[in-house]
Design a protein around this motif. Structure first.
Motif, PDB file in Angstrom:
ATOM      1  N   ARG A 194       3.159 -10.165  -6.648  1.00 44.27           N
ATOM      2  CA  ARG A 194       2.637 -10.486  -5.333  1.00 44.27           C
ATOM      3  C   ARG A 194       3.289  -9.670  -4.228  1.00 44.27           C
ATOM      4  O   ARG A 194       4.487  -9.347  -4.267  1.00 44.27           O
ATOM      5  N   LEU A 195       2.487  -9.382  -3.225  1.00 44.26           N
ATOM      6  CA  LEU A 195       2.937  -8.742  -1.994  1.00 44.26           C
ATOM      7  C   LEU A 195       2.733  -9.745  -0.879  1.00 44.26           C
ATOM      8  O   LEU A 195       1.606 -10.188  -0.620  1.00 44.26           O
ATOM      9  N   THR A 196       3.796 -10.148  -0.214  1.00 46.85           N
ATOM     10  CA  THR A 196       3.703 -11.131   0.868  1.00 46.85           C
ATOM     11  C   THR A 196       4.304 -10.572   2.144  1.00 46.85           C
ATOM     12  O   THR A 196       5.261  -9.794   2.118  1.00 46.85           O
ATOM     13  N   GLN A 197       3.735 -10.983   3.252  1.00 44.43           N
ATOM     14  CA  GLN A 197       4.183 -10.501   4.557  1.00 44.43           C
ATOM     15  C   GLN A 197       5.600 -10.975   4.853  1.00 44.43           C
ATOM     16  O   GLN A 197       5.978 -12.115   4.554  1.00 44.43           O
ATOM     17  N   ASP A 198       6.397 -10.094   5.445  1.00 42.50           N
ATOM     18  CA  ASP A 198       7.757 -10.420   5.850  1.00 42.50           C
ATOM     19  C   ASP A 198       8.046  -9.674   7.142  1.00 42.50           C
ATOM     20  O   ASP A 198       8.561  -8.556   7.136  1.00 42.50           O
ATOM     21  N   GLY A 199       7.674 -10.271   8.259  1.00 45.22           N
ATOM     22  CA  GLY A 199       7.844  -9.614   9.539  1.00 45.22           C
ATOM     23  C   GLY A 199       6.987  -8.366   9.620  1.00 45.22           C
ATOM     24  O   GLY A 199       5.773  -8.414   9.400  1.00 45.22           O
ATOM     25  N   ASP A 200       7.626  -7.225   9.891  1.00 49.21           N
ATOM     26  CA  ASP A 200       6.882  -5.972   9.977  1.00 49.21           C
ATOM     27  C   ASP A 200       6.816  -5.249   8.632  1.00 49.21           C
ATOM     28  O   ASP A 200       6.365  -4.103   8.557  1.00 49.21           O
TER      29      ASP A 200
ATOM     30  N   ALA B 178      -2.355  -8.925  -2.940  1.00 46.51           N
ATOM     31  CA  ALA B 178      -2.126  -9.701  -1.720  1.00 46.51           C
ATOM     32  C   ALA B 178      -3.439 -10.311  -1.268  1.00 46.51           C
ATOM     33  O   ALA B 178      -4.519  -9.774  -1.545  1.00 46.51           O
ATOM     34  N   GLU B 179      -3.339 -11.445  -0.595  1.00 43.96           N
ATOM     35  CA  GLU B 179      -4.522 -12.090  -0.041  1.00 43.96           C
ATOM     36  C   GLU B 179      -4.930 -11.395   1.253  1.00 43.96           C
ATOM     37  O   GLU B 179      -4.099 -11.118   2.110  1.00 43.96           O
ATOM     38  N   ASP B 180      -6.225 -11.103   1.363  1.00 46.25           N
ATOM     39  CA  ASP B 180      -6.742 -10.468   2.572  1.00 46.25           C
ATOM     40  C   ASP B 180      -8.147 -10.999   2.818  1.00 46.25           C
ATOM     41  O   ASP B 180      -9.069 -10.703   2.063  1.00 46.25           O
ATOM     42  N   ALA B 181      -8.286 -11.777   3.880  1.00 51.05           N
ATOM     43  CA  ALA B 181      -9.586 -12.357   4.248  1.00 51.05           C
ATOM     44  C   ALA B 181     -10.204 -13.138   3.084  1.00 51.05           C
ATOM     45  O   ALA B 181     -11.398 -13.042   2.804  1.00 51.05           O
TER      46      ALA B 181
ATOM     47  N   ARG C 102      -9.719 -12.847  -0.174  1.00 53.07           N
ATOM     48  CA  ARG C 102      -9.856 -12.185  -1.480  1.00 53.07           C
ATOM     49  C   ARG C 102      -8.584 -11.440  -1.816  1.00 53.07           C
ATOM     50  O   ARG C 102      -7.802 -11.075  -0.931  1.00 53.07           O
ATOM     51  N   GLU C 103      -8.394 -11.222  -3.118  1.00 55.22           N
ATOM     52  CA  GLU C 103      -7.222 -10.487  -3.565  1.00 55.22           C
ATOM     53  C   GLU C 103      -7.466  -8.992  -3.443  1.00 55.22           C
ATOM     54  O   GLU C 103      -8.493  -8.484  -3.894  1.00 55.22           O
ATOM     55  N   VAL C 104      -6.522  -8.309  -2.849  1.00 53.39           N
ATOM     56  CA  VAL C 104      -6.598  -6.863  -2.686  1.00 53.39           C
ATOM     57  C   VAL C 104      -5.404  -6.241  -3.397  1.00 53.39           C
ATOM     58  O   VAL C 104      -4.283  -6.754  -3.321  1.00 53.39           O
ATOM     59  N   THR C 105      -5.644  -5.139  -4.118  1.00 56.40           N
ATOM     60  CA  THR C 105      -4.583  -4.467  -4.865  1.00 56.40           C
ATOM     61  C   THR C 105      -4.063  -3.265  -4.084  1.00 56.40           C
ATOM     62  O   THR C 105      -4.840  -2.466  -3.559  1.00 56.40           O
ATOM     63  N   TRP C 106      -2.745  -3.136  -4.053  1.00 57.98           N
ATOM     64  CA  TRP C 106      -2.083  -2.048  -3.353  1.00 57.98           C
ATOM     65  C   TRP C 106      -1.114  -1.357  -4.292  1.00 57.98           C
ATOM     66  O   TRP C 106      -0.710  -1.927  -5.319  1.00 57.98           O
ATOM     67  N   LEU C 107      -0.723  -0.151  -3.955  1.00 53.04           N
ATOM     68  CA  LEU C 107       0.350   0.534  -4.653  1.00 53.04           C
ATOM     69  C   LEU C 107       1.526   0.613  -3.692  1.00 53.04           C
ATOM     70  O   LEU C 107       1.453   1.288  -2.662  1.00 53.04           O
ATOM     71  N   ALA C 108       2.585  -0.106  -4.027  1.00 55.98           N
ATOM     72  CA  ALA C 108       3.780  -0.127  -3.184  1.00 55.98           C
ATOM     73  C   ALA C 108       4.839   0.798  -3.766  1.00 55.98           C
ATOM     74  O   ALA C 108       5.178   0.697  -4.947  1.00 55.98           O
ATOM     75  N   PHE C 109       5.343   1.707  -2.949  1.00 64.01           N
ATOM     76  CA  PHE C 109       6.411   2.611  -3.359  1.00 64.01           C
ATOM     77  C   PHE C 109       7.743   1.908  -3.087  1.00 64.01           C
ATOM     78  O   PHE C 109       8.133   1.723  -1.926  1.00 64.01           O
ATOM     79  N   VAL C 110       8.429   1.512  -4.154  1.00 60.87           N
ATOM     80  CA  VAL C 110       9.654   0.722  -4.032  1.00 60.87           C
ATOM     81  C   VAL C 110      10.862   1.601  -4.336  1.00 60.87           C
ATOM     82  O   VAL C 110      10.924   2.232  -5.403  1.00 60.87           O
ATOM     83  N   PRO C 111      11.841   1.656  -3.451  1.00 62.24           N
ATOM     84  CA  PRO C 111      13.055   2.420  -3.765  1.00 62.24           C
ATOM     85  C   PRO C 111      13.756   1.823  -4.980  1.00 62.24           C
ATOM     86  O   PRO C 111      13.910   0.603  -5.080  1.00 62.24           O
ATOM     87  N   ARG C 112      14.187   2.672  -5.869  1.00 61.57           N
ATOM     88  CA  ARG C 112      14.870   2.181  -7.076  1.00 61.57           C
ATOM     89  C   ARG C 112      16.136   1.426  -6.726  1.00 61.57           C
ATOM     90  O   ARG C 112      16.571   0.516  -7.471  1.00 61.57           O
ATOM     91  N   THR C 113      16.742   1.776  -5.599  1.00 61.45           N
ATOM     92  CA  THR C 113      18.014   1.161  -5.205  1.00 61.45           C
ATOM     93  C   THR C 113      17.832  -0.108  -4.387  1.00 61.45           C
ATOM     94  O   THR C 113      18.820  -0.713  -3.967  1.00 61.45           O
TER      95      THR C 113
END
Length: 416
Positions: free
Chosen positions: A156-162, A188-191, A193-204
């Motif tokens: 899941r991707l959830t909002q956290d401030g900005d 993530a939920e958007d309007a 419905r579920e929307v799929t994203w590609l999140a670039f996550v730092p390994r560290t």
């Protein structure tokens, strides 16, 4: 190479790769990319059997690979890269895979992430991540999830401030173990419905755990283990649309599958290259007493000829698919992208059978001596058998047949 590049696992959990020690070479064009690939392959081939047998993770080799500049060759010219053709990308991967199938596969998801970025990223996202790639940073992946019969993603991707937070678990994460960034599919939920994203996550990033629990009998040092995300913070600019990239015709799927075809082609080439000197240098008893040498045996020559022809045909299909995919990138629409998908599916079908045949013939023609563990010749068949199961080849034939008989366009996703 310093032990700095061989982080020791702790209970299977692997520390992050060190930051690049120096800026890599910037490849100028397609010809230089091919030349560098050949030069590296000669080095990588030397200890490939030992790495595979002992499962010695190729940290030092990956540093050399990254420093060569080959991991930045698909960065568009307007962002400072060589912007090589897909035909060249496939050939580079095939050359490296012939030397070491695992090293050929590890950057596949790196280039996949760059293609998703090219299609769906904003100008500022492209500028940032392309610069990271040119600086020698490697992108891995955390796409697949297992254990769910409905095939829905749970990460899941959830909002956290900005920004956002990510929670979830992934498996078959080829490249993540060695990566500086781990692009991961999230929902993530958007309007409503579920929307799929590609999140670039730092390994560290805090909360990221990479576990070296890949135990496949082939492609043993790809590091395709598991990744968990526990309340991991990511910036908004690190999240790129994914599902939206397949709602219109794009070449994400064909590019991904073309690289897989190149890996199999390279492994097959490597198997044939290992077969020839083995037959010239090692005698074996022959059923027909009139034949004194393997090089004179008509059945041996027949089988070698068959492998050569199939690999050359597979090579031609890979190059053809690369050209069709290049054309589709320049003018993407329903028809051009479908033609690219079908061309790549044909290449995938033939590289699968050709690579498996090459590994099998190495056993058959080499006899029992070819199976001795100290020779490491079994790795070609094991690597081909493992990698060709990445996604079902039977559906490649289905897509090709359905397109030509019924004029049905293949679906748009990463497996076609």
């Amino acid at each position: 190479m310093s032990l700095l590049f061989t982080p020791p696992p702790v209970d299977g959990r692997v520390p992050p790769a060190p930051a690049p020690q120096q800026a890599p070479h910037v490849v100028r064009d397609d010809a230089e990319a091919i030349e560098i690939a050949h030069r590296l392959a000669a080095v990588f081939a030397e200890d490939a059997a030992v790495r595979e047998r002992e499962r010695r993770l190729p940290w030092a080799e990956l540093e050399t690979f990254s420093a060569s500049g080959l991991w930045g060759i698909t960065v568009p010219r307007e962002y400072g890269g060589a912007g090589v053709s897909n035909t060249t990308l496939a050939e580079v991967i095939a050359i490296i895979s012939a030397a070491d199938g695992s090293l050929g596969q590890i950057p596949q998801n790196h280039f996949y992430a760059l293609e998703v970025l090219r299609v769906g990223g904003t100008a500022s996202q492209k500028a940032f991540f392309y610069a990271r790639a040119l600086a020698g940073e490697r992108f891995g992946n955390a796409l697949a999830e297992i254990g769910h019969k409905d095939f829905r993603r749970r990460t899941r991707l959830t909002q956290d401030g900005d920004g956002f937070r990510i929670d979830g678990k992934k498996f078959y994460c080829t490249g993540a173990l060695y990566a500086h960034w781990i692009p991961t599919l999230v929902v993530a939920e958007d309007a409503g419905r579920e929307v799929t994203w590609l999140a670039f996550v730092p390994r560290t990033a805090a909360g990221v755990t990479v576990t070296d629990d890949w135990d496949g009998f082939g492609q043993r040092v790809t590091g395709s283990g598991s990744v968990s995300f526990d309340n991991v913070r990511v910036e908004a600019d690190w999240v790129v649309p994914f599902l939206a990239s397949f709602e219109r015709p794009t070449t994400i799927g064909p590019v991904a599958q073309l690289m897989h075809a190149a890996i199999d082609l390279g492994i097959g080439r490597g198997a044939l290259a290992a077969t020839l000197p083995f037959l010239r240098d090692h005698a074996r008893p022959w059923i027909d007493a009139r034949v004194e040498r393997a090089t004179d045996d008509p059945l041996t020559l027949h089988h070698l000829g068959e492998v050569h022809v199939r690999l050359r045909a597979a090579e031609a299909l890979v190059r053809h698919a690369g050209r069709i995919t290049d054309a589709a990138q320049q003018a993407p629409d329903e028809r051009t992208v479908a033609e690219a998908s079908v061309a790549v599916a044909a290449a995938r079908a033939l590289t699968t059978t050709a690579s498996l045949l090459a590994g099998t013939r190495l056993f058959e023609l080499g006899g029992t001596s070819a199976t001795l563990d100290n020779r490491g010749l079994d790795r070609f068949w094991r690597n081909a058998r493992t990698h060709t199961l990445h996604d079902p080849v039977r559906w490649k034939y289905h897509a090709v047949g359905n397109f030509h008989l019924n004029h049905t366009l293949p679906p748009r996703h990463g497996a076609i």
